[in-house]
Design a protein around this motif. Structure first.
Motif, PDB file in Angstrom:
ATOM      1  N   ILE A 102      44.781  33.583 117.630  1.00  8.49           N
ATOM      2  CA  ILE A 102      46.082  34.185 118.102  1.00  8.49           C
ATOM      3  C   ILE A 102      47.376  34.027 117.784  1.00  8.49           C
ATOM      4  O   ILE A 102      47.967  34.475 117.188  1.00  8.49           O
ATOM      5  N   PHE A 103      47.590  32.613 117.920  1.00  8.40           N
ATOM      6  CA  PHE A 103      48.753  31.822 117.250  1.00  8.40           C
ATOM      7  C   PHE A 103      48.915  30.941 116.279  1.00  8.40           C
ATOM      8  O   PHE A 103      47.692  30.409 116.210  1.00  8.40           O
ATOM      9  N   GLY A 104      49.780  31.009 115.394  1.00  4.93           N
ATOM     10  CA  GLY A 104      49.902  30.309 114.253  1.00  4.93           C
ATOM     11  C   GLY A 104      50.773  29.091 114.198  1.00  4.93           C
ATOM     12  O   GLY A 104      51.263  28.986 115.292  1.00  4.93           O
ATOM     13  N   PHE A 105      51.075  28.654 113.163  1.00  4.64           N
ATOM     14  CA  PHE A 105      52.079  27.397 113.252  1.00  4.64           C
ATOM     15  C   PHE A 105      53.476  27.949 113.550  1.00  4.64           C
ATOM     16  O   PHE A 105      54.430  26.910 113.676  1.00  4.64           O
ATOM     17  N   SER A 106      53.863  29.359 113.304  1.00  2.00           N
ATOM     18  CA  SER A 106      54.934  29.803 113.512  1.00  2.00           C
ATOM     19  C   SER A 106      55.358  30.120 114.977  1.00  2.00           C
ATOM     20  O   SER A 106      56.372  30.531 115.772  1.00  2.00           O
ATOM     21  N   PHE A 107      54.263  29.735 115.976  1.00  2.00           N
ATOM     22  CA  PHE A 107      54.425  30.250 117.362  1.00  2.00           C
ATOM     23  C   PHE A 107      55.404  29.422 118.173  1.00  2.00           C
ATOM     24  O   PHE A 107      55.664  28.120 117.668  1.00  2.00           O
ATOM     25  N   GLN A 108      56.234  30.054 118.811  1.00  2.00           N
ATOM     26  CA  GLN A 108      57.339  29.446 119.703  1.00  2.00           C
ATOM     27  C   GLN A 108      57.097  29.871 121.243  1.00  2.00           C
ATOM     28  O   GLN A 108      56.950  30.933 121.437  1.00  2.00           O
ATOM     29  N   PRO A 109      57.212  28.679 122.016  1.00  2.00           N
ATOM     30  CA  PRO A 109      56.888  29.150 123.541  1.00  2.00           C
ATOM     31  C   PRO A 109      58.245  29.810 123.883  1.00  2.00           C
ATOM     32  O   PRO A 109      59.238  29.775 123.179  1.00  2.00           O
ATOM     33  N   PRO A 110      58.292  30.385 124.905  1.00  2.00           N
ATOM     34  CA  PRO A 110      57.067  30.684 125.909  1.00  2.00           C
ATOM     35  C   PRO A 110      56.031  31.578 125.738  1.00  2.00           C
ATOM     36  O   PRO A 110      56.130  32.247 124.926  1.00  2.00           O
ATOM     37  N   ILE A 111      54.738  31.368 126.249  1.00  2.00           N
ATOM     38  CA  ILE A 111      53.688  32.235 125.927  1.00  2.00           C
ATOM     39  C   ILE A 111      53.890  33.439 126.953  1.00  2.00           C
ATOM     40  O   ILE A 111      53.967  33.404 128.153  1.00  2.00           O
ATOM     41  N   ARG A 112      54.238  34.773 126.131  1.00  2.00           N
ATOM     42  CA  ARG A 112      54.570  35.892 127.059  1.00  2.00           C
ATOM     43  C   ARG A 112      53.136  36.895 127.294  1.00  2.00           C
ATOM     44  O   ARG A 112      51.933  36.679 126.735  1.00  2.00           O
ATOM     45  N   PRO A 113      53.314  37.764 128.102  1.00  2.00           N
ATOM     46  CA  PRO A 113      52.223  38.524 128.411  1.00  2.00           C
ATOM     47  C   PRO A 113      51.869  39.622 127.335  1.00  2.00           C
ATOM     48  O   PRO A 113      52.887  39.827 126.607  1.00  2.00           O
ATOM     49  N   PRO A 114      50.720  39.878 127.076  1.00  2.00           N
ATOM     50  CA  PRO A 114      49.382  39.581 127.955  1.00  2.00           C
ATOM     51  C   PRO A 114      48.796  38.223 127.599  1.00  2.00           C
ATOM     52  O   PRO A 114      47.755  37.937 128.056  1.00  2.00           O
ATOM     53  N   PHE A 115      49.189  37.510 126.477  1.00  2.00           N
ATOM     54  CA  PHE A 115      48.658  36.144 126.065  1.00  2.00           C
ATOM     55  C   PHE A 115      48.719  35.317 127.093  1.00  2.00           C
ATOM     56  O   PHE A 115      47.828  34.273 127.038  1.00  2.00           O
TER      57      PHE A 115
END
Length: 242
Positions: free
Chosen positions: A132-145
């Protein structure tokens, strides 16, 4: 010397160099090799006789592309993959990878009623591939995830995460209680990231595309791969080094 753990900035730099004129790799090549490594990791830990049904959870970025490649290979390995991607990637390469899976008759969960369809799929799943998310992920986690990660976490189904567990910070790890998946197996790509130093499950490396010149330049200290294997299992980091 022990294997080097990468910061987000260094991981991005290595990716860019791999695809530069110096590295000479295409994105297609890297995704194919990464996805194959993910499929091999799952197959090594979860035998298809006991765990035939795989739910491949794909985000909209390159991580999701790795998942689509893995789904295709898992199908060829004899597993029964199903793809879940509530927000399909818009890039042409993503669409081509999904078409390849469709041509393999690998089903995709319709995007409507995301959480309901995900819950239903999980009830008939033996193992999850988290891309789903890789190393470029930045919070917050948004819908629908956000709601989806909670459903996956509560399912009790074994999880294999790609590169970094979805919801974790690439350098800080699982810094927010209750947010992020807790995988049983992790397959790091190229080299492990700083945020997974405390990971306690089975940890594999998939990055046989890294050249000797690049390994030396970035002082990666990668382990040896056996024979034709695309993956190698890593020992846990001793507590005193965390």
């Amino acid at each position: 010397m022990s294997i080097r753990y990468l910061t987000a900035r260094l991981a991005q730099q290595i990716d860019e160099e791999l695809m530069s004129a110096t590295g000479a790799f295409s994105l297609d090549q890297l995704m194919e090799l990464a996805g194959l490594a993910c499929a091999q990791t799952l197959a090594k830990v979860y035998d298809k006789e006991r765990y035939p049904r795989v739910l491949v959870c794909c985000g909209p970025g390159n991580q999701g592309g790795d998942g689509l490649v893995a789904a295709r290979h898992l199908g060829m390995f004899g597993y029964e993959p199903t793809i879940w991607m509530p927000k399909p990637g818009s890039k042409e390469i993503y669409k081509r990878l999904h078409t390849q899976c469709t041509n393999m008759k690998i089903p995709t969960i319709p995007p409507s009623s995301t959480t309901d369809s995900l819950s239903l799929a999980l009830s008939s799943t033996d193992v999850i591939l988290d891309a789903i998310f890789g190393f470029s992920f930045q919070p917050p986690i948004r819908p629908p995830f956000d709601s989806a990660l909670a459903i996956i976490s509560k399912s009790g189904v074994p999880i294999v995460s790609v590169d970094i567990p979805s919801g974790w910070d690439v350098e800080g790890g699982k810094i927010h209680e209750g947010i992020g998946l807790e995988p049983d197996v992790l397959v790091s790509l190229t080299a492990p990231k700083e945020g997974v130093r405390a990971f306690k499950g089975r940890h594999f490396l998939g990055g046989r595309f890294v050249t000797k010149a690049m390994e030396e330049k970035f002082k990666l200290n990668l382990p040896q791969y056996n024979g034709s294997d695309q993956i190698v299992e890593l020992a846990q980091v001793p507590a005193e080094k965390l």
